[in-house]
Design a protein around this motif. Structure first.
Motif, PDB file in Angstrom:
ATOM      1  N   SER A 235      20.573  19.136  -4.540  1.00  0.00           N
ATOM      2  CA  SER A 235      20.046  20.430  -4.987  1.00  0.00           C
ATOM      3  C   SER A 235      19.208  20.303  -6.261  1.00  0.00           C
ATOM      4  O   SER A 235      18.169  20.941  -6.391  1.00  0.00           O
ATOM      5  CB  SER A 235      21.198  21.407  -5.247  1.00  0.00           C
ATOM      6  OG  SER A 235      22.059  21.439  -4.151  1.00  0.00           O
TER       7      SER A 235
ATOM      8  N   ASP B 254      24.842  14.317  -6.018  1.00  0.00           N
ATOM      9  CA  ASP B 254      25.207  15.116  -4.848  1.00  0.00           C
ATOM     10  C   ASP B 254      24.341  14.737  -3.653  1.00  0.00           C
ATOM     11  O   ASP B 254      23.104  14.719  -3.760  1.00  0.00           O
ATOM     12  CB  ASP B 254      25.029  16.603  -5.179  1.00  0.00           C
ATOM     13  CG  ASP B 254      25.717  17.498  -4.163  1.00  0.00           C
ATOM     14  OD1 ASP B 254      26.030  17.021  -3.050  1.00  0.00           O
ATOM     15  OD2 ASP B 254      25.938  18.672  -4.486  1.00  0.00           O
TER      16      ASP B 254
ATOM     17  N   ASP C  35      24.133  15.692 -12.499  1.00  0.00           N
ATOM     18  CA  ASP C  35      24.705  16.756 -11.664  1.00  0.00           C
ATOM     19  C   ASP C  35      25.651  16.062 -10.678  1.00  0.00           C
ATOM     20  O   ASP C  35      25.375  14.953 -10.230  1.00  0.00           O
ATOM     21  CB  ASP C  35      23.593  17.493 -10.915  1.00  0.00           C
ATOM     22  CG  ASP C  35      24.102  18.741 -10.200  1.00  0.00           C
ATOM     23  OD1 ASP C  35      25.281  19.119 -10.401  1.00  0.00           O
ATOM     24  OD2 ASP C  35      23.325  19.336  -9.426  1.00  0.00           O
TER      25      ASP C  35
ATOM     26  N   THR D 193      25.056  22.897 -10.561  1.00  0.00           N
ATOM     27  CA  THR D 193      23.620  22.637 -10.487  1.00  0.00           C
ATOM     28  C   THR D 193      22.843  23.613 -11.358  1.00  0.00           C
ATOM     29  O   THR D 193      21.856  23.246 -12.000  1.00  0.00           O
ATOM     30  CB  THR D 193      23.154  22.693  -9.010  1.00  0.00           C
ATOM     31  OG1 THR D 193      23.884  21.695  -8.292  1.00  0.00           O
ATOM     32  CG2 THR D 193      21.680  22.438  -8.865  1.00  0.00           C
TER      33      THR D 193
HETATM   34 MG   LIG Z   1      25.445  21.656  -6.937  1.00  0.00          MG
END
Ligand SMILES: [Mg+2]
Ligand SMILES: Nc1ncnc2c1ncn2[C@@H]1O[C@H](COP(=O)(O)OP(=O)(O)OP(=O)(O)O)[C@@H](O)[C@H]1O
Length: 208
Positions: free
Chosen positions: A43, A39, A82, A16
């Motif tokens: 995040s 994810d 990500d 991230t």
């Molecule tokens: Mg992460």
């Protein structure tokens, strides 16, 4: 549109941090950048939500992580993906299908290297990688290149013939910047001088 996937199934290796800084760098170059956070922990999206409107804009791609064929608007120059810890199977295959460049952060510990081995084996089997249509870049994360740990990491990666693009040091600069939705590229340069220098080889690799 060019797609950069940041991935390594090992948790906490810096995905991230890399994805958000990459997206912010590209946005700062007047590029149209979208981020897609695969994810469940979201995040990157949390970071984006903290980002002030006067900073270079990054669009959040509102797609479900389990969608097989996400609708990806093509009015962007870059898509930064990500990805979560533990990514494998169908989700990994889907992310790999989209990627032109795959950025893999690796910390130079025996635990991290062992956990990364199967993933690198899988990447090297990927058709696009074998046919030189997708490229893998390794980042030595939280490591000083002059250390024995860095040498061990290089030794480990030799079997894959994968060069380490750069080493990023362990520093609170990333942590503090993220508190306000910033990257090192959004800070006054004197605060992140060493880090901006360390990023240069990664930026060149991404842009070519
Ligand atoms: Mg992460
Ligand atoms: N170069 C660095 N220097 C100092 N701290 C760092 C650095 N890179 C990452 N961190 C910190 O390490 C922690 C894990 O990093 P990050 O969240 O980027 O990893 P991740 O691979 O995305 O984790 P996860 O697998 O849980 O998604 C975070 O607290 C982050 O701020």
């Amino acid at each position: 549109m060019r797609t950069i996937l940041v991935a390594n199934p090992k948790g906490g290796c810096g995905k991230t941090t890399l994805a958000t800084n990459l997206a912010a760098y590209l946005a700062g170059q007047n590029q149209r950048v979208a981020m897609w956070d695969l994810d469940r922990q979201k995040s990157s999206l949390d970071w984006l939500a903290l980002r002030a409107a006067e900073l270079p804009a990054i669009t959040s791609l509102d797609a479900d992580r389990n969608e097989i064929n996400p609708v990806i608007p093509d009015n962007n120059d870059w898509l930064v993906l990500d990805s979560p810890a533990g990514i494998h199977g169908k989700n990994l295959a889907q992310a790999l299908k989209l990627a032109h460049k795959i950025v893999v952060p690796v910390q130079p510990s025996i635990f991290d290297m062992a956990a990364t081995r199967d993933f690198l084996d899988r990447l090297m089997e990927e058709k696009a990688v074998r046919k030189h249509k997708a490229f893998i870049g390794i980042i030595g994360m939280r490591v000083d290149p002059r250390t024995r740990a860095a040498a061990t990491l290089e030794q480990f990666l030799k079997q894959y013939d994968l060069p380490i693009l750069t080493y990023l040091r362990d520093t609170m600069v990333y942590v503090n910047a993220a508190f306000t939705g910033k990257s090192i590229f959004d800070l006054p340069s004197y605060l992140a001088e060493r880090d901006l220098t360390q990023w240069q080889p990664l930026i060149e690799w991404v842009e070519t």
